[in-house]
Structures are given as C-alpha cells and as structure tokens.
Design an enzyme around this catalytic site. Structure first.
Site, PDB file in Angstrom:
ATOM      1  N   CYS A   2       0.809  -1.219   0.000  1.00  0.00           N
ATOM      2  CA  CYS A   2       0.000   0.000   0.000  1.00  0.00           C
ATOM      3  C   CYS A   2       0.846   1.275   0.000  1.00  0.00           C
ATOM      4  O   CYS A   2       1.968   1.291   0.477  1.00  0.00           O
ATOM      5  CB  CYS A   2      -0.937   0.075   1.206  1.00  0.00           C
ATOM      6  N   ARG A  28       3.117   0.833  -5.374  1.00  0.00           N
ATOM      7  CA  ARG A  28       3.093   0.083  -4.112  1.00  0.00           C
ATOM      8  C   ARG A  28       1.853  -0.792  -3.972  1.00  0.00           C
ATOM      9  O   ARG A  28       1.748  -1.585  -3.035  1.00  0.00           O
ATOM     10  CB  ARG A  28       3.145   1.049  -2.920  1.00  0.00           C
ATOM     11  N   TRP A  75      -2.747  -2.642  -1.678  1.00  0.00           N
ATOM     12  CA  TRP A  75      -2.382  -3.999  -2.105  1.00  0.00           C
ATOM     13  C   TRP A  75      -2.940  -4.904  -1.014  1.00  0.00           C
ATOM     14  O   TRP A  75      -2.450  -4.902   0.112  1.00  0.00           O
ATOM     15  CB  TRP A  75      -0.866  -4.129  -2.210  1.00  0.00           C
ATOM     16  N   ASN A 101      -0.679   1.412   6.193  1.00  0.00           N
ATOM     17  CA  ASN A 101       0.144   0.487   5.412  1.00  0.00           C
ATOM     18  C   ASN A 101       0.818  -0.449   6.414  1.00  0.00           C
ATOM     19  O   ASN A 101       1.452   0.009   7.358  1.00  0.00           O
ATOM     20  CB  ASN A 101       1.190   1.282   4.623  1.00  0.00           C
ATOM     21  N   GLY A 102       0.640  -1.762   6.223  1.00  0.00           N
ATOM     22  CA  GLY A 102       1.246  -2.726   7.135  1.00  0.00           C
ATOM     23  C   GLY A 102       0.236  -3.786   7.521  1.00  0.00           C
ATOM     24  O   GLY A 102      -0.803  -3.937   6.855  1.00  0.00           O
ATOM     25  N   GLU A 482      17.008 -14.113 -14.096  1.00  0.00           N
ATOM     26  CA  GLU A 482      16.434 -12.771 -14.073  1.00  0.00           C
ATOM     27  C   GLU A 482      15.646 -12.478 -15.364  1.00  0.00           C
ATOM     28  O   GLU A 482      14.591 -11.855 -15.331  1.00  0.00           O
ATOM     29  CB  GLU A 482      17.542 -11.735 -13.846  1.00  0.00           C
ATOM     30  N   LYS A 486      11.697 -11.525 -15.446  1.00  0.00           N
ATOM     31  CA  LYS A 486      11.132 -10.331 -16.085  1.00  0.00           C
ATOM     32  C   LYS A 486       9.960 -10.722 -16.973  1.00  0.00           C
ATOM     33  O   LYS A 486       8.912 -10.092 -16.945  1.00  0.00           O
ATOM     34  CB  LYS A 486      12.189  -9.611 -16.945  1.00  0.00           C
ATOM     35  N   GLU A 489       6.894 -11.791 -14.865  1.00  0.00           N
ATOM     36  CA  GLU A 489       6.312 -10.697 -14.071  1.00  0.00           C
ATOM     37  C   GLU A 489       5.357  -9.824 -14.884  1.00  0.00           C
ATOM     38  O   GLU A 489       4.308  -9.444 -14.386  1.00  0.00           O
ATOM     39  CB  GLU A 489       7.431  -9.756 -13.565  1.00  0.00           C
ATOM     40  N   HIS A 505      18.972 -32.550 -17.544  1.00  0.00           N
ATOM     41  CA  HIS A 505      18.465 -33.303 -16.389  1.00  0.00           C
ATOM     42  C   HIS A 505      16.992 -33.003 -16.108  1.00  0.00           C
ATOM     43  O   HIS A 505      16.533 -33.162 -14.983  1.00  0.00           O
ATOM     44  CB  HIS A 505      19.299 -32.977 -15.150  1.00  0.00           C
ATOM     45  N   LYS A 604       5.769  -3.103  -5.742  1.00  0.00           N
ATOM     46  CA  LYS A 604       7.187  -2.758  -5.821  1.00  0.00           C
ATOM     47  C   LYS A 604       7.921  -3.026  -4.509  1.00  0.00           C
ATOM     48  O   LYS A 604       8.993  -3.599  -4.505  1.00  0.00           O
ATOM     49  CB  LYS A 604       7.318  -1.280  -6.198  1.00  0.00           C
TER      50      LYS A 604
HETATM   51  C1  G6P Z   1       9.295  -7.078  -5.188  1.00  0.00           C
HETATM   52  C2  G6P Z   1       9.507  -6.341  -6.484  1.00  0.00           C
HETATM   53  C3  G6P Z   1      10.757  -6.857  -7.174  1.00  0.00           C
HETATM   54  C4  G6P Z   1      11.958  -6.750  -6.240  1.00  0.00           C
HETATM   55  C5  G6P Z   1      11.704  -7.451  -4.907  1.00  0.00           C
HETATM   56  C6  G6P Z   1      12.779  -7.114  -3.893  1.00  0.00           C
HETATM   57  O1  G6P Z   1       8.965  -8.396  -5.447  1.00  0.00           O
HETATM   58  O2  G6P Z   1       8.375  -6.490  -7.335  1.00  0.00           O
HETATM   59  O3  G6P Z   1      11.004  -6.106  -8.347  1.00  0.00           O
HETATM   60  O4  G6P Z   1      13.082  -7.310  -6.848  1.00  0.00           O
HETATM   61  O5  G6P Z   1      10.458  -7.005  -4.351  1.00  0.00           O
HETATM   62  O6  G6P Z   1      12.726  -5.738  -3.620  1.00  0.00           O
HETATM   63  P1  G6P Z   1      13.909  -4.874  -3.035  1.00  0.00           P
HETATM   64  O7  G6P Z   1      13.333  -3.487  -2.946  1.00  0.00           O
HETATM   65  O8  G6P Z   1      14.223  -5.445  -1.679  1.00  0.00           O
HETATM   66  O9  G6P Z   1      15.049  -4.975  -3.962  1.00  0.00           O
END
Ligand code: G6P
Length: 609
Positions: A2, A28, A75, A101-102, A482, A486, A489, A505, A604
């Site tokens: 949030c 967020r 969220w 938020n929390g 990674e 991407k 996601e 394997h 995020k």
């Molecule tokens: C969330 C974000 C990712 C990020 C991860 C860790 O899942 O969507 O993009 O890599 O958190 O976040 P940080 O801020 O700790 O790098």
C-alpha cells in the site's frame, strides 16, 4: 504494502493533489484507492475498488474546499479488494478516519474486545480496528496525541498510519516497521510512504523512525516517541528531481528506466573511481577487508539475482567464499555466522520486510551488515552497520531494471576493491577492470541504438507462446533466472531460467517447436559448452533466440534469431546481457496489452512477509 499520503495545506485543490500523490505511489499497490477530506461539514470519504484513475474519474466533478486530507492505494492483505475494504477507514461516528500500510497482527483480539464494547465494523480489514481503538481511547480524555500514543502501544505488527479527524486541520502519524516520510513545505506539510508522492512540492524531508508518532499542521511538524517524549529531527534535502519520477515521453516507466541504465551505472560507479589511477575508492565497510573470511548475501527477487552474480565476483575476483540466500528462507533457518562474515543485504527499496527480517537475524547472530540500497534513509539503510548506495534514481516500474544493473555494478566494484585490498588483484589488473566498467555505459547506449528494433520483434514473437526457457551458464546463469523472471512478471508468460548444463536433467523433456529457448551465449570460457546445449535443443526442433557477442557463425546458424551484444570483459557481460532480456519482456507485455508498470498481483515494495 500500500501507498499512503496526507497533506495539510491551504493551497490548491487538495482532492487533486492527493490524487496526484497517489498516482506516484501506485507502484506500491493498485487493488483499490480512497481519499478522505476534512470539510466544514465533517469528513468526506470516497473509496473504490480499482486503480487511482477510477477514483479520479468518480471524483471528477467534486468541488470541495479542504485543508487536510489523506489518501490510500491498496495492495490487499486482509480482506478482498472491494469498496468496503478500501481505505480510509473510520470509527463508528465517522469523526476519525485513517489510512494504514502494514499488518496489525493482533487485530482479531482487538476487534473482539471492541465489538464487546459496542463498536460496529464495516470491513474485514485489520486497519479498521485502529480507528475504533482511537475512538475508544479518546473517551478516556487527554489530547488526540495522547490517545494515539495509547493506541499504538497496543498494536502488534507493522504500521504506517496517517489519521485525520473532523475537528482539526491536522494529520496525526505513527510508524512501526512500515515506511513513512514527512515533506516540509512552505506553509504546508506532507507525509507519505515514499518521497516521489510529494516531490513536486518539496524536497525537504524528515524520515520517521520506528516507534515515532507526530502531528502535522499547516505551519508545524512535531514528532514524539510512542511514550510522548519530543524528538528533535533533522530535515534532509533529497536531490532526486521530479523529472526522474516522471515518464519523460516514454510510454511506460519501465521503458524509460531501461534506457536510463547507462546513466545510472555511470552515476553509481563514477564517484567511486579515482580517475588518475583508475582505482576503486570505497566507503568504510563494517569489517576491514583483511578481516573478512566469508560473505553472505541476503536479498529477495531481482536483488537476489544480483546477489547470485555477486557470488562469482567475490569468489573469482577477491577469492572470498560467498553464499547467497533468499532473505525469506534465511530468517527462519538456524544459520552459522562467524564474526568475520560480511553480510550484504541487497534491496532496491530498503523496505522489503523479509530482507529487513534477515538483516536483523544476521545482526543478532553477530554478523556485520553492509546494505546495498537505492533509497536514501530507507529502513534497511538505517538498520545496517554501513551502506553503499546505488544511484539509480527513483525506480517506479514494479519490474526492477536499472536498480539491478546498478547493484551488479556496485558489487563488481566492491569485489575489485576487496581483491586489491587482500592482495589478489594487482594495481594494473585493477586499472584494467575499472576501465572496463567505465566503458560499459557507452556500449549499452550503442546496443540500445543498434539492436532495439530486432529485440522488439523478438518480444512480439515470444508473446505468442505460453512458455519460454532461458538458459545460461556460469556468470550468465543468474541472468537466465532474471530474464525469465522479467518475462513472467509483466507478460504472464510462464518462463523458467535454468543453468544450461542442467537442461539435460529435466527441462529438455519439454522441448518441442512450441517452447522457445533464449540462450545467453556471449563470450565466455564455457561458450563451447553452451553451443553444445544449443545443438541439443535444435535437434529436438526447439526454437532458439541467442544473445551473442563477437563472430560466431556456427551459433548464428543454430539460432532462429540473434541479438548482438557489444564485447565487454567477461565479468561485465551479466550487466549488459540483462538489458535485451528486460526489453524482450517489455515488448512482449506491451504487445499483449498488459499494464507493464503495474503488473497484476505484484507490488514494488513488499513490506509484508
Ligand atoms: C518485489 C519487487 C521486485 C523486487 C523485490 C525485492 O517483489 O516487485 O522487483 O526485486 O520485491 O525488492 P527490493 O526493494 O528489496 O530490492
């Protein structure tokens, strides 16, 4: 997770300003949004399932005069995303409203107690109990701040709270384990989860710490601890510009941030290089280099993948044994640390709950923690023993791009520095490694110029598949992970990253003409082995997309599509190789019409476990 915002001001239209702030916080969370404005007639509250733009649309014709307001973009954790569960939440009489938020972990027992006292609840959220608790505590007398103090002392869990009441043009705030920052304006004040929310109005900020609460009016900001003792807080000036927090002509933040990587790397690396000698200058570390016996890297998501590359850097360049662990796993294990373990916590936001939990655990076991972080003043930077900042600027798109490449660049420099300090790298070699990374930004720019169109076509092609496989070896194995992350996601195409040598394997069973494989086949000591893995895919009719550097006609022959990556030193390939993979994901998602910057179900900063 949030995003929350509060504004006290007699300038402009507060409704529009809160909506503007919320839009900058939408990374967020974006399940629902809401706003509360204090008016002469009482509190006016509007909230709605869906994105901030839907709330904005609904309020388009609302003309209201107000000097204090709060807003929220959600969220969902407790309670599905619907109108009643959206914030702000109110007490029984509608005189107190708040955004949160929390997670209030003891909300069920508090709710039960409040129900017995006659309180009526309108939502299934944990947050609503706080409004009713305040209503209850205010009956005991004393000031609003005293009542807030009594309430926050009863809460367990994490919270950033902004509270508004119908009687005052004032905001009351409190923080425990969720981010909250105050913006100091001229005759107006702001509070939000993150700085970009109010960056267009002020860059003078005060970071609120755990265990602090306060009151904001038009002309004052007072901060106290939860016992009511006044705190003296020093404002800081933030040098992020608003332009950095806007799209600047790009269709999405993600595309803009991908293009900002050359500059972000220069900004991160530049200040740490002594130009005359091309040697690395590092800030103080929590352990002197010769005392470090091993390194433990803790992180989540994309930052975890940066850590996996970091392991190669520290072991191969500095000869220091390195382990990498998911923060969420580490915090519930019984790990073995020694006083000579350097713990590196990597986090773009500095607010990821699992990484904070892991950092605390590592410190409680005697580890010395170095944070690698992009957000000045964030929780992780305050709790670590030392901090190395990446200078990527604000990263708004949920899918992380420039934070990742700046993390890699910083880990690389740190490894070179440690290698030199422990006598594994000679000055001449250091100068060579440093000049390599200094030339990286211009090569990235060139690749973007020359290859972008081809990458776009590949992204559009991939969007037609339901699955994809990403393979790489050695330093590029984490890049395969990674790249796959991407794609899944933002395009929602199922993608798996695998070490190319492990393919035989298991994943090889999946190969047919319906499964494209992205091979990271840039120059390396294991390139021949990667080529053999390609042959294995080709002979099973698998489609191959290759990332290639230099002249390798035999690899081009095996590939259905090729992306050319400029030649760089072997250790720098991960930093440049991820960029085409970010773009493939971007173009696939955009072609499919997805919301690239705000993919479904993600957020995020994951400030909950
Ligand atoms: C969330 C974000 C990712 C990020 C991860 C860790 O899942 O969507 O993009 O890599 O958190 O976040 P940080 O801020 O700790 O790098």
């Amino acid at each position: 997770m949030c995003g929350i915002i509060g504004i006290v001001s007699d300038k402009g239209n507060l409704k529009d300003r809160v909506i503007e702030g919320l839009k900058r916080l939408e990374y967020r969370g974006y399940d629902s949004a809401g706003i509360a404005l204090r008016t002469e007639e009482g509190l006016l509250i509007r909230k709605k399932k869906g994105k901030v733009s839907q709330l904005e649309e609904e309020l388009r014709n609302l003309r209201i005069s107000s000097r204090a307001a709060v807003g929220h973009t959600r969220w969902a954790t407790h309670g599905e995303p619907n109108d009643p569960n959206s914030h702000p939440h109110t007490d029984c009489r509608g005189e107190i409203t708040l955004v949160h938020n929390g997670i209030i972990e003891n909300y069920l027992e508090l709710k039960e107690d409040l129900r017995r006292k006659g309180h009526r609840f309108r939502s299934q959220t944990d947050s609503e109990v706080v409004a009713h608790l305040l209503e209850e505590e205010l009956k005991e007398g004393g000031s609003f701040m005293e009542a807030l103090g009594r309430v926050v002392r009863r809460l367990e869990g994490s919270f950033a709270l902004v509270v508004l009441n119908s009687r005052e043009d004032a905001l009351y705030i409190a923080r425990q384990d969720s981010p909250l920052v105050v913006g100091l304006g001229d005759g107006e004040n702001f509070v939000a989860s993150d700085i970009p929310a109010f960056l267009s109005w002020t860059n003078r900020v005060v970071f609120i710490e755990n265990g602090e609460m306060g009151k904001l009016t038009l002309s004052s900001v007072e901060i106290y601890d939860f016992q009511g003792r006044k705190r003296d807080k020093k404002p800081q000036i933030i040098n992020w510009s608003l332009a950095q927090a806007e799209k600047g002509g790009y269709k999405h933040f993600m595309l803009k941030e991908i293009h900002e990587q050359a500059k972000a790397i220069s900004d991160t690396v530049g200040p740490r290089i002594e130009r005359d000698s091309n040697s690395v200058v590092m800030e103080d570390l929590p352990l002197s280099p010769r005392k470090i016996k091993d390194i433990l890297i803790l992180a989540c998501g994309t930052s975890y993948h940066a850590g996996l590359v970091g392991k190669f850097y520290f072991e191969e360049l500095a000869g220091i044994k390195t382990d990498v662990d998911y923060a969420s796993e580490f915090r519930y294990r019984k790990p073995v640390l020694s006083p000579s373990t350097l713990v590196i916590a990597i986090s773009q936001s500095g607010e990821t709950a699992d990484t904070i939990g892991a950092l605390r655990k590592a410190r409680s076991l005697g580890g010395k923690v170095l944070a690698v972080c992009n957000v000045v003043g964030s929780s992780i930077t305050r709790e670590a023993d030392a901090v190395l900042y990446t200078h990527a600027g604000p990263e708004i798109s949920v899918a992380s791009t420039k934070a990742f490449t700046t993390q890699l660049s910083l880990l690389y420099l740190l490894a070179v520095y440690l290698g030199r300090e422990v006598g594994k790298i000679e000055r001449k070699e250091e100068a060579r490694l440093v000049s390599g990374i200094l030339s990286l930004p211009s090569r990235i720019e060139r690749m973007l110029r020359e290859e972008k169109e081809r990458i776009r076509e590949i992204g559009v092609d991939i969007s037609a598949y339901t699955d994809a496989l990403y393979l790489g070896r050695h330093l590029n194995y984490p890049i395969a992970l990674e790249g796959a992350l991407k794609l899944k996601e933002i395009s929602y195409i199922h993608a798996e990253g695998y070490p190319a040598g492990e393919m035989k394997h298991g994943p090889i069973a999946l190969i047919d003409e319906n499964l494209p494989t992205v091979f990271i086949a840039t120059e390396s000591k294991v390139l021949d082995k990667v080529r053999s893995n390609m042959e294995e895919i080709k002979s099973r009719r698998g489609k191959i997309i290759s990332l290639l550097s230099g002249e390798h006609p035999e690899i081009e022959e095996l590939s259905d599509a090729v992306i050319k990556v400029p030649e760089v030193d072997e250790y720098l390939f991960p930093i440049i190789n991820i960029i085409p993979l970010q773009l493939i994901a971007y173009y696939a998602a955009d072609f499919l019409g997805h919301d690239v910057d705000q993919p479904r179900n993600l957020a995020k900063s994951v400030t909950v476990e």
